[in-house]
Scaffold this motif. Structure first.
Motif, PDB file in Angstrom:
ATOM      1  N   ARG A  39       0.836  -1.201   0.000  1.00 22.51           N
ATOM      2  CA  ARG A  39       0.000   0.000   0.000  1.00 22.51           C
ATOM      3  C   ARG A  39       0.874   1.255   0.000  1.00 22.51           C
ATOM      4  NH1 ARG A  39      -5.386   0.637   1.223  1.00 22.51           N
ATOM      5  NH2 ARG A  39      -5.449  -1.583   1.663  1.00 22.51           N
ATOM      6  N   PRO A  40       0.583   2.241  -0.850  1.00 27.40           N
ATOM      7  CA  PRO A  40       1.330   3.500  -0.837  1.00 27.40           C
ATOM      8  C   PRO A  40       1.144   4.228   0.502  1.00 27.40           C
ATOM      9  CG  PRO A  40      -0.139   3.380  -2.756  1.00 27.40           C
ATOM     10  CD  PRO A  40      -0.443   2.212  -1.893  1.00 27.40           C
ATOM     11  N   ALA A  41       2.158   4.974   0.896  1.00 29.06           N
ATOM     12  CA  ALA A  41       2.116   5.677   2.180  1.00 29.06           C
ATOM     13  C   ALA A  41       0.944   6.651   2.272  1.00 29.06           C
ATOM     14  CB  ALA A  41       3.431   6.416   2.411  1.00 29.06           C
ATOM     15  N   ALA A  42       0.514   7.182   1.135  1.00 28.95           N
ATOM     16  CA  ALA A  42      -0.605   8.125   1.130  1.00 28.95           C
ATOM     17  C   ALA A  42      -1.922   7.456   1.534  1.00 28.95           C
ATOM     18  CB  ALA A  42      -0.745   8.762  -0.250  1.00 28.95           C
ATOM     19  N   GLU A  43      -1.985   6.130   1.445  1.00 25.04           N
ATOM     20  CA  GLU A  43      -3.202   5.406   1.791  1.00 25.04           C
ATOM     21  C   GLU A  43      -3.136   4.757   3.169  1.00 25.04           C
ATOM     22  OE1 GLU A  43      -4.139   2.650  -1.308  1.00 25.04           O
ATOM     23  OE2 GLU A  43      -4.333   4.215  -2.818  1.00 25.04           O
ATOM     24  N   ARG A  45      -2.954   5.603   7.331  1.00 31.42           N
ATOM     25  CA  ARG A  45      -3.088   6.623   8.379  1.00 31.42           C
ATOM     26  C   ARG A  45      -1.911   6.469   9.342  1.00 31.42           C
ATOM     27  NH1 ARG A  45      -8.696   4.877   8.139  1.00 31.42           N
ATOM     28  NH2 ARG A  45      -9.911   6.559   7.235  1.00 31.42           N
ATOM     29  N   GLY A  46      -1.023   7.451   9.372  1.00 27.96           N
ATOM     30  CA  GLY A  46       0.143   7.386  10.242  1.00 27.96           C
ATOM     31  C   GLY A  46       1.351   6.843   9.511  1.00 27.96           C
ATOM     32  N   ALA A  47       2.415   6.643  10.275  1.00 27.51           N
ATOM     33  CA  ALA A  47       3.677   6.168   9.702  1.00 27.51           C
ATOM     34  C   ALA A  47       3.636   4.660   9.468  1.00 27.51           C
ATOM     35  CB  ALA A  47       4.824   6.514  10.629  1.00 27.51           C
ATOM     36  N   LYS A  48       4.094   4.252   8.302  1.00 29.72           N
ATOM     37  CA  LYS A  48       4.117   2.830   7.988  1.00 29.72           C
ATOM     38  C   LYS A  48       5.017   2.070   8.962  1.00 29.72           C
ATOM     39  CE  LYS A  48       3.919   1.519   3.597  1.00 29.72           C
ATOM     40  NZ  LYS A  48       4.172   1.385   2.141  1.00 29.72           N
ATOM     41  N   SER A  49       6.127   2.685   9.365  1.00 30.45           N
ATOM     42  CA  SER A  49       7.036   2.008  10.295  1.00 30.45           C
ATOM     43  C   SER A  49       6.374   1.789  11.657  1.00 30.45           C
ATOM     44  CB  SER A  49       8.331   2.801  10.449  1.00 30.45           C
ATOM     45  OG  SER A  49       8.060   4.096  10.937  1.00 30.45           O
ATOM     46  N   VAL A  67      -8.143  -2.425  10.619  1.00 35.09           N
ATOM     47  CA  VAL A  67      -9.393  -1.713  10.839  1.00 35.09           C
ATOM     48  C   VAL A  67      -9.211  -0.200  10.747  1.00 35.09           C
ATOM     49  CG1 VAL A  67     -11.208  -1.239  12.531  1.00 35.09           C
ATOM     50  CG2 VAL A  67     -10.391  -3.569  12.215  1.00 35.09           C
ATOM     51  N   PHE A  68      -8.171   0.326  11.404  1.00 34.70           N
ATOM     52  CA  PHE A  68      -8.015   1.776  11.522  1.00 34.70           C
ATOM     53  C   PHE A  68      -6.878   2.372  10.688  1.00 34.70           C
ATOM     54  CE2 PHE A  68      -9.625   0.363  15.724  1.00 34.70           C
ATOM     55  CZ  PHE A  68     -10.883   0.922  15.633  1.00 34.70           C
ATOM     56  N   GLY A  69      -5.885   1.583  10.335  1.00 35.87           N
ATOM     57  CA  GLY A  69      -4.690   2.117   9.694  1.00 35.87           C
ATOM     58  C   GLY A  69      -4.779   2.328   8.197  1.00 35.87           C
ATOM     59  N   ARG A  70      -5.719   1.656   7.551  1.00 38.52           N
ATOM     60  CA  ARG A  70      -5.822   1.756   6.098  1.00 38.52           C
ATOM     61  C   ARG A  70      -6.918   2.736   5.709  1.00 38.52           C
ATOM     62  NH1 ARG A  70      -6.857  -4.094   3.949  1.00 38.52           N
ATOM     63  NH2 ARG A  70      -8.597  -3.872   5.342  1.00 38.52           N
ATOM     64  N   MET A  71      -6.654   3.450   4.640  1.00 37.95           N
ATOM     65  CA  MET A  71      -7.694   4.285   4.033  1.00 37.95           C
ATOM     66  C   MET A  71      -8.288   3.485   2.888  1.00 37.95           C
ATOM     67  SD  MET A  71      -5.972   8.003   3.804  1.00 37.95           S
ATOM     68  CE  MET A  71      -5.068   8.701   5.147  1.00 37.95           C
ATOM     69  N   ARG A  72      -9.550   3.655   2.684  1.00 38.25           N
ATOM     70  CA  ARG A  72     -10.199   2.936   1.583  1.00 38.25           C
ATOM     71  C   ARG A  72      -9.681   3.429   0.250  1.00 38.25           C
ATOM     72  NH1 ARG A  72     -14.895   0.017   3.179  1.00 38.25           N
ATOM     73  NH2 ARG A  72     -15.391   0.491   5.348  1.00 38.25           N
ATOM     74  N   ARG A  73      -9.458   2.491  -0.631  1.00 35.58           N
ATOM     75  CA  ARG A  73      -8.995   2.856  -1.975  1.00 35.58           C
ATOM     76  C   ARG A  73     -10.170   3.367  -2.787  1.00 35.58           C
ATOM     77  NH1 ARG A  73      -4.530  -1.643  -3.746  1.00 35.58           N
ATOM     78  NH2 ARG A  73      -3.265  -1.383  -1.903  1.00 35.58           N
ATOM     79  N   VAL A  74      -9.956   4.470  -3.443  1.00 34.54           N
ATOM     80  CA  VAL A  74     -11.003   5.043  -4.297  1.00 34.54           C
ATOM     81  C   VAL A  74     -10.773   4.512  -5.711  1.00 34.54           C
ATOM     82  CG1 VAL A  74     -12.003   7.160  -5.201  1.00 34.54           C
ATOM     83  CG2 VAL A  74     -11.083   7.078  -2.857  1.00 34.54           C
ATOM     84  N   LYS A  75     -11.790   3.848  -6.260  1.00 36.99           N
ATOM     85  CA  LYS A  75     -11.626   3.259  -7.601  1.00 36.99           C
ATOM     86  C   LYS A  75     -12.460   3.993  -8.600  1.00 36.99           C
ATOM     87  CE  LYS A  75     -10.310  -1.259  -6.074  1.00 36.99           C
ATOM     88  NZ  LYS A  75     -10.485  -2.661  -6.156  1.00 36.99           N
TER      89      LYS A  75
END
Length: 75
Positions: A39-43, A45-49, A67-75
């Motif tokens: 997943r790209p860092a822009a998608e 929430r917060g730091a990937k590390s 549940v909380f860390g991912r943003m939904r992908r807009v298609k």
């Protein structure tokens, strides 16, 4: 105070429960880390590390990311 039982002293049911919980934990962590890598860092929430480190917290870390860390992908 009672001592902890060794693996050989556990019942078969207890051994299966431990094995299933361990496999579940590893699967959740694998899915979370794989998603973090792809997943790209822009998608995220917060730091990937930080999410990668949190994934090592039993059950809670991977589930929290999924549940909380991912943003939904807009298609």
């Amino acid at each position: 105070m009672s001592r902890n039982k060794s693996w050989n002293e556990l019942s078969v049911v207890s051994r299966w429960r431990i094995a299933v919980m361990g496999i579940t934990q590893l699967t959740l962590q694998f899915v979370a880390l794989r998603d973090l890598v792809k997943r790209p860092a822009a998608e995220v929430r917060g730091a990937k590390s930080a999410w990668a480190a949190a994934s090592f917290i039993n059950f809670l870390g991977p589930v929290a990311y999924l549940v909380f860390g991912r943003m939904r992908r807009v298609k």
